[in-house]
Design an enzyme around this catalytic site. Sequence first.
Site: not given
Length: 216
Positions: A8, A33, A35, A37, A66, A68, A137, A175
């Site tokens: 990540s 990965h 992320d 957000m 991913h 979020m 998660m 994760d």
Amino acid sequence: MSPLISPSILSANFGHLEKDIEMINRSEADWIHIDIMDGVFVPNISFGFPILKYVAQLSEKPLDVHLMIVQPEKFIPEVKALGSKVMNIHFEACTHLHRVIQQIRDAGMEPGVTINPSTPVWMLQDIINDVYLVQIMSVNPGFGGQKFIPHSVEKVRQLRDLISQSGSKALIEVDGGVNLETGARLVEAGADVLVAGNAVFGSSNPAEAIWALKNL
Ligand code: DX5
Ligand code: ZN
């Protein structure tokens, strides 16, 4: 079988991101990965598409994105434009999850669905045959470097059972708080893909940390 490893970049050093991505390119990592957000679905904001365009250009590994964020379906074209392999959305962020999964597939990406620590595995039973992967998660999403929630190992076992009972081919990704110790327990329980942020970028030798996770 050794797990797929998805480092990540949330824990990478953004002052020399290029160097960190080149390290991943040369390492035994399988995916990278990413992320995203939004400060709404999770209490933090990470990075947006202008930075990710640059990451995508540099990465030689498939992108494991991913999201979020609320209303992830709004960003299917942007995620596709990055050249992503996986577009992974949260179960809790999608009222019409089945529709969004089809939209991701129609866009030519592999759909992933992620569940928060408080969402039970059985909630996935009507969607398990439609997804490429399920991500569990093992921390509450929003930050890197948090402590692993031990119950996640049991959730991996439950998900492995659900997958074999339903004939699904979904991969199990985990994760949050993954390191050599928790990673070994997760693989033993049936995890296929391990995401690791702090365990990789907090190490004095990140490529070796990836190798060690890969060879658990
Ligand atoms: C947390 C993110 C994770 C995070 C993992 O919300 O989804 O991908 O980067 O970081 P570690 O491995 O440090 O828990
Ligand atoms: Zn993540």
